[in-house]
Design a protein around this motif. Structure first.
Motif, short mmCIF file in Angstrom:
data_model
loop_
_atom_site.label_atom_id
_atom_site.label_comp_id
_atom_site.label_asym_id
_atom_site.label_seq_id
_atom_site.Cartn_x
_atom_site.Cartn_y
_atom_site.Cartn_z
N LYS A 132 14.02 4.24 1.40
CA LYS A 132 13.18 3.09 1.01
C LYS A 132 11.70 3.46 1.16
N ARG A 133 11.39 4.21 2.21
CA ARG A 133 10.00 4.66 2.42
C ARG A 133 9.52 5.47 1.21
N GLU A 134 10.37 6.40 0.76
CA GLU A 134 10.00 7.26 -0.36
C GLU A 134 9.91 6.46 -1.67
N LEU A 135 10.84 5.54 -1.84
CA LEU A 135 10.84 4.74 -3.07
C LEU A 135 9.60 3.85 -3.14
N ALA A 136 9.26 3.22 -2.03
CA ALA A 136 8.09 2.35 -2.00
C ALA A 136 6.83 3.17 -2.31
N ARG A 137 6.77 4.36 -1.78
CA ARG A 137 5.61 5.22 -2.01
C ARG A 137 5.48 5.55 -3.50
N ARG A 138 6.60 5.93 -4.10
CA ARG A 138 6.54 6.34 -5.50
C ARG A 138 6.30 5.17 -6.45
N ILE A 139 6.91 4.04 -6.16
CA ILE A 139 6.70 2.86 -7.04
C ILE A 139 5.24 2.42 -6.96
N THR A 140 4.70 2.38 -5.76
CA THR A 140 3.30 1.96 -5.61
C THR A 140 2.37 2.93 -6.34
N GLU A 141 2.66 4.21 -6.23
CA GLU A 141 1.87 5.24 -6.91
C GLU A 141 1.93 5.03 -8.43
N ALA A 142 3.10 4.63 -8.93
CA ALA A 142 3.23 4.39 -10.37
C ALA A 142 2.31 3.25 -10.81
N PHE A 143 2.27 2.17 -10.05
CA PHE A 143 1.38 1.04 -10.40
C PHE A 143 -0.08 1.49 -10.36
N GLU A 144 -0.39 2.29 -9.37
CA GLU A 144 -1.75 2.77 -9.19
C GLU A 144 -2.17 3.60 -10.41
N GLU A 145 -1.30 4.50 -10.84
CA GLU A 145 -1.66 5.41 -11.92
C GLU A 145 -1.53 4.77 -13.30
N VAL A 146 -0.55 3.93 -13.49
CA VAL A 146 -0.33 3.35 -14.83
C VAL A 146 -1.26 2.15 -15.06
N TYR A 147 -1.33 1.26 -14.08
CA TYR A 147 -2.13 0.04 -14.27
C TYR A 147 -3.51 0.12 -13.63
N GLY A 148 -3.70 1.08 -12.72
CA GLY A 148 -4.96 1.11 -12.00
C GLY A 148 -5.03 0.12 -10.85
N ASN A 149 -3.87 -0.40 -10.40
CA ASN A 149 -3.87 -1.32 -9.25
C ASN A 149 -4.29 -0.58 -7.99
N SER A 150 -4.98 -1.30 -7.12
CA SER A 150 -5.23 -0.71 -5.80
C SER A 150 -3.90 -0.72 -5.06
N GLY B 132 0.82 -1.20 0.00
CA GLY B 132 0.00 0.00 0.00
C GLY B 132 0.86 1.27 0.00
N GLY B 133 2.12 1.13 -0.43
CA GLY B 133 2.99 2.28 -0.51
C GLY B 133 3.64 2.65 0.81
N ALA B 134 3.39 1.84 1.86
CA ALA B 134 3.96 2.14 3.19
C ALA B 134 4.81 0.96 3.66
N LEU B 135 5.98 1.26 4.21
CA LEU B 135 6.82 0.20 4.78
C LEU B 135 6.07 -0.51 5.90
N GLY B 136 6.38 -1.79 6.09
CA GLY B 136 5.74 -2.57 7.14
C GLY B 136 5.89 -1.91 8.51
N CYS B 137 7.07 -1.30 8.75
CA CYS B 137 7.33 -0.68 10.06
C CYS B 137 6.50 0.59 10.27
N ASP B 138 5.89 1.09 9.21
CA ASP B 138 5.07 2.30 9.32
C ASP B 138 3.58 2.00 9.32
N ARG B 139 3.20 0.76 9.05
CA ARG B 139 1.79 0.42 8.95
C ARG B 139 1.20 0.15 10.32
N GLU B 140 -0.01 0.61 10.53
CA GLU B 140 -0.64 0.42 11.85
C GLU B 140 -0.92 -1.05 12.13
N ASP B 141 -1.25 -1.79 11.07
CA ASP B 141 -1.56 -3.20 11.29
C ASP B 141 -0.30 -4.05 11.25
#
Lengths: 65, 65, 65, 65, 65, 65
Positions: free
Chosen positions: E16-34, D53-62
């Motif tokens: 890593k936090r920033e990279l995960a956020r941006r990569i996930t956003e790319a999937f969301e916008e390009v493929y429409g993944n949740s 969900g774009g968040a590291l595991g260590c940052d997720r509430e669950d």
């Protein structure tokens, strides 16, 4: 999570169906994972894309094992 | 063990045969592994499934390198 | 490209150095790759993170092989 | 062959032992593989090396799920 | 799905936090993944477990690049 | 380095092109990597080679997600 990646020789859909079911069940019972959290990927390779003992599967007398 | 996975562009069977032979020999001589313990997997990708520099291989002027 | 990923038991730096050299040389001579295009990754696992025959390496009498 | 690679959160040795046993048994019964031909690798990751969900595991509430 | 595995040199948690956020956003916008369907794994390697040009990262004058 | 491997359902070339561009840009901006140092591999799987919840994608009512 968990992600399970299987490198194997080509198998039937029936076999992969059964294997995925059993592996997922194992995670559920051993770790307590919810089944929906478990994903299984099948990477099938043929005898030209795998080697053992320095010989490609397609060149081995015992075939791809 | 050891398991060697190679991501590369498509190559001929002759080339993969020779590469598997040499890699297995390297494990045998450097680590003392028995040849039968060494497995090599070839994952071949084409220019639509690989990118460098932000561009797919099929879009790069120098092709897939 | 090519990317080589090796799953193996822990080895010395000297051994990994020699193996990387030989594997890269094999790609150079067999495929004609430039050495700088070849990357090798070593993923080392211990006997608690690998199993064969249904038994973890740390539980096998013959150790991790 | 087959090679099974599991990406999961850290688990106890007892759990990995049981999981390796069950997965190997599944290959034996579904595909008829000899147990000794089945290898299982466990790659354990913590909450700083995995994101959903774009968040590291260590940052997720669950937590890491 | 999708599963993204990144092999890289060690980075900070912030990166890593920033990279995960941006990569996930790319999937969301390009493929429409949740976003919740996208998982990212970071596999960090040091200069003793990676080679380019036939030389380990720890032996290269330009360091691990 | 870095090597990014994506396991996903089959997508169009246009989508993969856009995704590779954005992911590479993220590495460039977050880590300062040169774009040419970033490689992206797409491994596409269909519903017979992936399972979630113990069921193959081709058997799931909601399809491969």
């Amino acid at each position: 999570m968990p992600i399970v990646t299987i490198q194997q020789f080509p198998g039937s859909v029936e076999h992969k169906r059964e294997l995925a079911r059993r592996i997922t069940e194992a995670f559920e019972e051993v770790y307590g994972n919810s089944p929906e959290s478990v994903q299984v990927f099948f990477q099938e390779v043929d005898g030209e894309h795998w080697a053992r003992g320095g010989a490609l599967g397609c060149d081995r007398e015992d075939g791809p094992r």
